[in-house]
Each structure stands twice: as C-alpha cells, then as structure tokens.
Design a protein around this motif. Structure first.
Motif, short mmCIF file in Angstrom:
data_model
loop_
_atom_site.label_atom_id
_atom_site.label_comp_id
_atom_site.label_asym_id
_atom_site.label_seq_id
_atom_site.Cartn_x
_atom_site.Cartn_y
_atom_site.Cartn_z
N ALA A 115 11.62 39.85 1.93
CA ALA A 115 11.53 40.09 0.49
C ALA A 115 11.11 41.53 0.20
O ALA A 115 11.63 42.17 -0.73
N ASP A 116 10.18 42.07 1.00
CA ASP A 116 9.76 43.46 0.82
C ASP A 116 10.92 44.42 1.04
O ASP A 116 11.13 45.36 0.26
N LEU A 117 11.67 44.18 2.10
CA LEU A 117 12.81 45.04 2.40
C LEU A 117 13.87 44.93 1.32
O LEU A 117 14.49 45.94 0.92
N ALA A 118 14.12 43.72 0.83
CA ALA A 118 15.13 43.52 -0.20
C ALA A 118 14.75 44.27 -1.48
O ALA A 118 15.60 44.91 -2.12
N GLU A 119 13.47 44.22 -1.84
CA GLU A 119 13.02 44.93 -3.04
C GLU A 119 13.12 46.44 -2.87
O GLU A 119 13.54 47.16 -3.78
N VAL A 151 18.59 45.05 -2.66
CA VAL A 151 19.65 44.13 -2.20
C VAL A 151 19.04 42.73 -2.16
O VAL A 151 17.85 42.53 -2.42
N SER A 152 19.86 41.76 -1.84
CA SER A 152 19.38 40.39 -1.75
C SER A 152 18.70 40.14 -0.40
O SER A 152 18.93 40.87 0.58
N VAL A 153 17.87 39.10 -0.36
CA VAL A 153 17.21 38.72 0.89
C VAL A 153 18.25 38.30 1.92
O VAL A 153 18.12 38.59 3.12
N ARG A 154 19.32 37.64 1.46
CA ARG A 154 20.39 37.24 2.37
C ARG A 154 21.02 38.45 3.05
O ARG A 154 21.34 38.41 4.24
N HIS A 199 2.79 32.72 6.78
CA HIS A 199 2.29 33.49 5.64
C HIS A 199 2.12 34.97 5.97
O HIS A 199 2.38 35.84 5.15
N ALA A 200 1.67 35.29 7.17
CA ALA A 200 1.45 36.68 7.57
C ALA A 200 2.60 37.22 8.40
O ALA A 200 2.45 38.21 9.12
N GLY A 201 3.75 36.57 8.30
CA GLY A 201 4.89 36.97 9.11
C GLY A 201 5.66 38.14 8.53
O GLY A 201 5.24 38.78 7.57
N GLY A 202 6.78 38.42 9.14
CA GLY A 202 7.62 39.53 8.71
C GLY A 202 8.32 40.15 9.90
O GLY A 202 8.14 39.72 11.05
N TYR A 203 9.13 41.15 9.62
CA TYR A 203 9.85 41.86 10.67
C TYR A 203 9.05 43.07 11.13
O TYR A 203 8.37 43.73 10.33
N ARG A 204 9.17 43.39 12.41
CA ARG A 204 8.52 44.58 12.94
C ARG A 204 9.28 45.04 14.18
O ARG A 204 10.04 44.30 14.79
N LEU A 205 9.05 46.32 14.51
CA LEU A 205 9.66 46.89 15.70
C LEU A 205 8.72 46.72 16.89
O LEU A 205 7.50 46.63 16.71
N LEU A 206 9.29 46.66 18.06
CA LEU A 206 8.50 46.59 19.27
C LEU A 206 7.58 47.80 19.33
O LEU A 206 7.99 48.92 19.04
#
Length: 315
Positions: free
Chosen positions: A22-26, A30-33, A55-62
């Motif tokens: 959702a953060d990236l989409a905003e 663009v859309s979350v999809r 709840h504390a999830g999300g995408y991240r880089l190695l």
C-alpha cells in the motif's frame, strides 16, 4: 513506464527500508495489484527482494544489497547535476561534501549518461543573486544550519526594521530557505521568518526541541510569500503611462502591460497596487517623464515637490 517504475520501487526500498504494498502504491500512484506484479517481476529478475506478512510486514531488500544508478534517464542525469548549486552549498559549509557526492554519482553513471551530465555542468551555471545586490554577510549561517539539522535551540540578538530594532529571541530553527540570494531561517514558536544576515549575535545551546511532525517547509514558504505580497500592496495609485513603456518590479503593474484603456494622447491609464507613498515615489521616479501620477493626491504632490527640487538643482 514499467521499467522506470521498477527502478523506483528498487530505490525506494533501498533508501527507506521496509515498505508495504500500500505504501509503494501510494508513492508511485498505482494500484496495489500493480505493485504485486512489479515485485514479482523484480524477483524474477534476480533482485533479492522478499516480503513478510502480518501487521508489521512489508517488502524489503536483502541486507547489504545496493544497486548502481543505472536506472537514471538522460534527462534525470542532466537535472541532477544542474541542481547542484556550489555557492549556497559552500555558504552552508557543505562545498566539499557536495563535490564529493557529485564525484561519486558521476562515477556510478553509465558512460553515456556521464557524458550528458558533464555537458550540463559545462554549459549551465546558476547564480541566484541579482546584479546590483551586495552579498549578504552571514557569518552565523553554518551554525544556524547545524542547529536546523540537529534540532538545537538558538539564542540570538536580532535586528528588525521597527523599534526597538535590536531584540533578543529564542529560536527553534525548523528550516532554511534561500530566496534571491538571501538566507532566511524559519523558526518556532510560531513559526516565524528571520533573515540570517540580520542576526547580530548568536549563542548555540545544547537544548533540543521537537520539530512539529506536520510542519512542511515548502508549504509554509509558499503561504508566507502569498501573505507577504498581500500585506505589501494595500494601497492603489492611478497613473498615466507613455506609449511603449512597460512597468515591472515591485509596483506589480502587470495590469498596465497590455491594457487598452488609453486617453486621447495614447497614454495608458491604469490603477496599480502600491506598498506606500514612499515606495511608489521612488519606484515611479525611475521612469521619469514616461509616467504621471493622477491619484492619490499625496503621492502626486510628493513627486511634484521632488521634481521641482531637481529642476532648481539643475537650473
């Protein structure tokens, strides 16, 4: 473009750390999809990207993964080097830092983009102050900048235009603004705006302050300029302007330029905003016999008195 968006996702995660879809989409509008599809594309391309649920999830880089600036377009590379203003950076004590940063960015650019960046640096030079403005003496600017960065309170002796002119103030500096070659510090409580060159004495302290989370420096400055101009021109003058004369500058006489209200002699008649009798007197005298003030009577009499004194002086 999708390729540009993929690079943006990569750089956002690299600079900000964990971000949700959702953060990236905003951020990318663009859309979350769409974000889900882009993340899959990055993973398929070998980018060490993973996501956590919850709840504390999300995408991240190695951890430790970095990318070179190969995603910059030609225009972005040129704009990046055009934005580096060595004069203000040096005033802030950041001249060597800026030079080192540009050197590192240049080294990371592909050869073709490096050529475009060098061309920009060699063909454009930014010099903000006007021709007839003396450089402001701002010996306390680096200290103010350090206080802005570290949220430290400053105690200053400040010179203002009205009595009493020299006053002591406790400043909580929120940010610095460079306007037409002049530095301003926006500081709480308030906030209020102060000219850095009008600081006569300064004592830095170890006292910290909390900068309001909702404070937006750019938005504040835009509103401040609007209010400044609204306060500046509270009166009006009716003038006649000779054919071919264009008014510019503080009188804000755009209403005259292109005006079709003319008298029998071809002179343009218009009503323009003015700050004061003193300001309008000095501004209109610059145009000599190309302008006649009709109203207010006080301004007309003041200019007539000055012209008469000049006539006696040069008689």
């Amino acid at each position: 473009m999708k390729s540009s968006r993929l690079v943006s996702i990569l750089l956002l995660l690299q600079t900000r750390g964990r971000m949700t879809a959702a953060d990236l989409a905003e951020e990318l509008d663009v859309s979350v999809r769409t974000v889900y599809r882009d993340v899959e594309a990055l993973s398929a391309a070998g980018v060490p990207l993973y996501g956590d649920a919850g709840h504390a999830g999300g995408y991240r880089l190695l951890d430790g993964y970095r990318t070179r600036l190969t995603g910059l377009t030609e225009g972005e590379a040129e704009a990046l080097f055009l934005a580096g203003v060595p004069g203000p950076a040096a005033e802030l004590g950041l001249g060597p830092v800026l030079a080192a940063a540009q050197l590192k960015v240049r080294a990371a650019l592909p050869r073709e983009l490096r050529k475009h960046a060098d061309r920009i640096s060699g063909r454009f030079h930014l010099d903000a102050p006007g021709w007839y403005a003396d450089a402001d003496d701002t010996p306390y600017l680096p200290v103010v900048a350090d206080a802005v960065w570290n949220a430290r309170v400053l105690n200053v002796l400040y010179r203002r235009w009205r009595e009493p002119t020299d006053v002591r103030r406790r400043l909580e500096p929120y940010g610095l603004v460079l306007k037409a070659g002049r530095w301003y510090v926006v500081a709480g409580p308030g906030p209020r705006t102060f000219r850095v060159d009008q600081i006569l004495e300064l004592t830095s302290t170890d006292d910290e302050f909390s900068r309001p989370e909702t404070f937006d420096l750019a938005a504040y400055w835009t509103a401040y300029q609007r209010e400044f101009h609204d306060r500046l021109h509270r009166a009006e003058a009716v003038i006649r302007v000779a054919p071919g004369t264009r008014l510019t500058g503080p009188v804000r006489a755009a209403e005259v330029n292109g005006c079709t209200d003319q008298d029998q002699d071809g002179w343009t008649i218009a009503t323009v905003p003015i700050e004061s009798i003193d300001q309008a007197h000095d501004e209109f005298l610059r145009l000599g016999a190309a302008i006649e003030v009709l109203e207010p009577a006080g301004l007309r009499d003041r200019i007539a008195h000055t012209v008469a004194a000049l006539a006696r002086l040069y008689a």
